[in-house]
Design a protein around this motif. Structure first.
Motif, PDB file in Angstrom:
ATOM      1  N   THR A  96       3.164  55.753 -54.353  1.00  0.00           N
ATOM      2  CA  THR A  96       1.997  54.917 -54.630  1.00  0.00           C
ATOM      3  C   THR A  96       2.304  54.091 -55.882  1.00  0.00           C
ATOM      4  OG1 THR A  96       0.646  56.626 -53.584  1.00  0.00           O
ATOM      5  CG2 THR A  96      -0.518  54.976 -54.883  1.00  0.00           C
ATOM      6  N   GLN A 100       3.938  56.056 -59.751  1.00  0.00           N
ATOM      7  CA  GLN A 100       3.832  57.419 -59.218  1.00  0.00           C
ATOM      8  C   GLN A 100       5.199  58.095 -59.167  1.00  0.00           C
ATOM      9  OE1 GLN A 100       3.047  58.430 -54.952  1.00  0.00           O
ATOM     10  NE2 GLN A 100       1.365  59.593 -55.812  1.00  0.00           N
ATOM     11  N   ARG A 234       0.057  48.886 -54.242  1.00  0.00           N
ATOM     12  CA  ARG A 234       0.622  50.102 -54.839  1.00  0.00           C
ATOM     13  C   ARG A 234       1.684  50.711 -53.915  1.00  0.00           C
ATOM     14  NH1 ARG A 234       1.078  49.235 -58.306  1.00  0.00           N
ATOM     15  NH2 ARG A 234       1.161  51.137 -59.524  1.00  0.00           N
ATOM     16  N   THR A 259       0.894  58.081 -49.421  1.00  0.00           N
ATOM     17  CA  THR A 259       0.432  56.748 -49.825  1.00  0.00           C
ATOM     18  C   THR A 259      -0.381  56.134 -48.684  1.00  0.00           C
ATOM     19  OG1 THR A 259       2.290  56.478 -51.337  1.00  0.00           O
ATOM     20  CG2 THR A 259       1.296  54.452 -50.496  1.00  0.00           C
ATOM     21  N   SER A 260      -1.313  55.258 -49.037  1.00  0.00           N
ATOM     22  CA  SER A 260      -2.198  54.613 -48.065  1.00  0.00           C
ATOM     23  C   SER A 260      -1.480  54.243 -46.762  1.00  0.00           C
ATOM     24  CB  SER A 260      -2.801  53.348 -48.686  1.00  0.00           C
ATOM     25  OG  SER A 260      -3.384  52.522 -47.692  1.00  0.00           O
TER      26      SER A 260
ATOM     27  N   THR B  96      -6.939  58.241 -55.614  1.00  0.00           N
ATOM     28  CA  THR B  96      -6.160  58.014 -54.398  1.00  0.00           C
ATOM     29  C   THR B  96      -6.317  59.239 -53.491  1.00  0.00           C
ATOM     30  OG1 THR B  96      -4.673  56.632 -55.729  1.00  0.00           O
ATOM     31  CG2 THR B  96      -3.858  57.323 -53.574  1.00  0.00           C
ATOM     32  N   ASP B 256      -0.686  56.655 -61.105  1.00  0.00           N
ATOM     33  CA  ASP B 256      -0.369  55.512 -60.231  1.00  0.00           C
ATOM     34  C   ASP B 256      -0.982  54.195 -60.719  1.00  0.00           C
ATOM     35  OD1 ASP B 256      -3.015  55.966 -59.526  1.00  0.00           O
ATOM     36  OD2 ASP B 256      -2.626  56.428 -57.429  1.00  0.00           O
ATOM     37  N   THR B 259      -5.721  52.963 -57.959  1.00  0.00           N
ATOM     38  CA  THR B 259      -5.685  53.089 -56.500  1.00  0.00           C
ATOM     39  C   THR B 259      -5.585  51.685 -55.883  1.00  0.00           C
ATOM     40  OG1 THR B 259      -6.894  55.165 -56.572  1.00  0.00           O
ATOM     41  CG2 THR B 259      -7.067  53.896 -54.530  1.00  0.00           C
ATOM     42  N   SER B 260      -4.981  51.606 -54.709  1.00  0.00           N
ATOM     43  CA  SER B 260      -4.777  50.337 -53.998  1.00  0.00           C
ATOM     44  C   SER B 260      -5.973  49.382 -54.144  1.00  0.00           C
ATOM     45  CB  SER B 260      -4.541  50.626 -52.508  1.00  0.00           C
ATOM     46  OG  SER B 260      -4.670  49.430 -51.753  1.00  0.00           O
TER      47      SER B 260
END
Lengths: 383, 383
Positions: A96, A100, A234, A259-260, B96, B256, B259-260
């Motif tokens: 991320t 990270q 990210r 991660t997403s 996240t 991180d 978050t995104s």
């Protein structure tokens, strides 16, 4: 109230600095931000739409494997291979952001009291990250192999953290000869190297240098889409030597499971449909002009005796003012003149040089850079 | 080679289990996965398109503040307030996924050797996370306040970790009376409570219970979009008591940076444009039927003397087999019959009960659940 480990990281300099950026009347050379007007917005919008269409769309909203999206890992591995670092998809762990990756490396390698050697000055959020892991941080001069060998012998660090290409904050690059010497030395002393490489593709002159990880199996290489794609997703990747891979995956799972999924799928779709190299060429052309603009302005505004770096790529110029200057005291004066930079002291693990400061040239157009430098010149005269 | 801290976390059970899910011929009751066919795909696609359109589109690809998107924080705070936990946006930190919140809490509160009290059995990735932080984990029985008080006195834990509503893995819920008693006890002993609440909105019968965080200022409340929206976006939020907030933000930054940005912006757009409560109603109706289907099948397939929970909500039924059964040995037999579950032992911090297992009922349709339970019955007879 907070843990001792965290309380030891007294402040949060990156965060305090990011707060400076949002005042619209300030021209900020502070943040290490890519230029938003150069984001490949239309293709990213298409990529997200692609990822949320078709037979696999629902899978891209679901939980996913910790290691990352297989297509994104393959695409990142192919890019690294093309840049002289032969890489298979299963050597990579999607992270991320590369921030990270630093935390994962710290969790996987550092016991409390472990020693981490770092370039001086270096990326301040790396200092913070290793500090939070309870490590003792020892500054080194990677350009001086004798001193480095002495520190390796005396301090027995677990790892050496470097940004060898267009470093943050100095913009400096370690040459091929030095890279090879450091990798050999680390190998001999059983020291892991973390090669943080977010800027390597942003070269404005000179020849590409092979990543240090190509020279030895004790190098953990960190890549990122933040500077060449978009930081908001990210997305980073960590190329891990085999003995560390399992531990890093466990650390990643504890950190955020994975991660997403949708961001990874969109990035895979983007890399599949778009010519990223052509986009990076556009970034290079724009950033080269911005770099040149800033470097052309520096002699006009800086006092006699000031020195600065002349980076071959990346985002940063590192300045040292003469005569006992303190850039932390200069910053409020600069803000009065509606211009911002980062004082250099927080980038030092020890013995900070208060006369230093970091300027980023990527986020402003040449015209804005000229105006910002004019303001900085007035602040320097006033301060 | 890995750090002692990490080597202590010998295996990675969640990860090993997720690997079971991908064999297409297996009916898996193992993973705690939401049903993909119920994802609100079309509205999510629109939400991403909205976030990447209009005047702020480029901002949604850029670096962003560590605390999270202001619109998403406001929307999450409004939902929590509506559920009986009055919350202001600036009390929330976007994480996240709520998995990350556990790591942040560990970083912010736990020094090596700190004691963490946990329900027994409990979420195994929480055990892993606290273990990686170097904590000593002490199991407690939250339903027995006298024992809890003795553990608080004797072990002086830094925090108590609970999933009080539709717990993972048992499906059990602490009643209002017990919640109040635990909060008061924690307050008296200076123990932080982590109230992990990913399932709270998935109630299939009975009345909503006010979150524990409403009863005291030593409760850290974790929320998540994973079970009511989509887990692939990795979006959670942490409601932090004021004295901890700064430390948690520093830990988040090291983890991180943030978050995104695009996932947060899409979620804010989604919550703005969509009736999430109506969507949750649809999830509840579907999951209730699946729960009922599984519970109806259990008496038909389970041996005499087996017991199981009867959850009011969430995703899990917890089963205990009679007569010295070992579900770790049953699992390969079940996989031969193309059905999967999670053996119960890894959910215990100490003294695991090998006769237990966890079944998740959310990811399969009623017809598939019936077939899976038939297969599990055959495995039980064969095993």
């Amino acid at each position: 109230m907070p843990s001792q480990r965290l309380a030891a990281v007294v402040s949060s300099p990156v965060r305090d600095l990011l707060a400076l950026i949002d005042r619209p009347d300030v021209i900020s050379f502070a943040g290490g931000l890519p230029a938003p007007e150069l984001f490949d917005l239309a293709n990213w919008r298409t990529a997200f739409d692609t990822a949320l269409s078709g037979p696999h769309a629902r899978r891209h909203l679901q939980y996913a494997p910790t290691e990352g999206d297989p297509r994104l890992r393959a695409a990142a591995a192919a890019r690294m291979t093309a840049r002289g670092l032969p890489t298979a998809a299963d050597q990579l762990l999607i992270t991320t952001g590369s921030q990270q990756a630093l935390t994962l490396v710290a969790a996987a390698l550092l016991d409390p009291g472990a020693v981490v050697a770092v370039d001086q000055p270096t990326y301040l959020a790396a200092l913070q990250c290793f500090g939070m892991a309870g490590a003792r941080i020892v500054p080194v001069t990677p350009d001086d192999p004798d001193t480095l060998a002495r520190v390796f012998t005396r301090e027995r660090p677990t790892l050496l953290y470097l940004v060898p290409t267009f470093a943050n904050p100095t913009g400096r690059t370690l040459d091929a000869h030095r890279r090879a010497a450091i990798v050999a030395l680390a190998q001999r002393h059983g020291v892991w190297i973390v090669e943080d490489d977010p800027y390597g593709e942003l070269r404005y002159r000179g020849e590409h240098l092979t990543p240090m990880a190509a020279a030895g199996d004790r190098v953990i290489h960190l890549g990122s889409l933040s500077k060449i794609g978009a930081p908001g997703l990210r997305l980073g990747w960590l190329r891990a030597p085999a003995p560390l891979r399992a531990a890093l995956i466990v650390a990643k799972q504890a950190a955020d499971l994975h991660t997403s999924t949708i961001d990874q799928a969109a990035a895979a779709a983007y890399l599949d449909a778009t010519d990223l190299d052509a986009h990076i060429d556009r970034l290079r052309d724009a950033y080269r002009e911005r770099r040149d603009t800033m470097l052309a302005a520096l002699p006009e505004i800086m006092p006699d005796g000031a020195t600065w770096t002349d980076p071959d790529g990346g985002m940063f110029v590192w300045v040292r003012l003469p005569g006992g200057a303190d850039t932390a005291q200069l910053l409020p004066v600069a803000l009065e003149h509606d211009v911002a930079f980062v004082p250099g002291a927080p980038f030092y693990a020890a013995d900070p040089d208060p006369a230093t400061l970091r300027l980023s040239f990527t986020a402003a157009t040449p015209a804005v850079i000229r105006e910002g430098m004019r303001r900085l010149g007035k602040a320097l005269t006033a301060g």
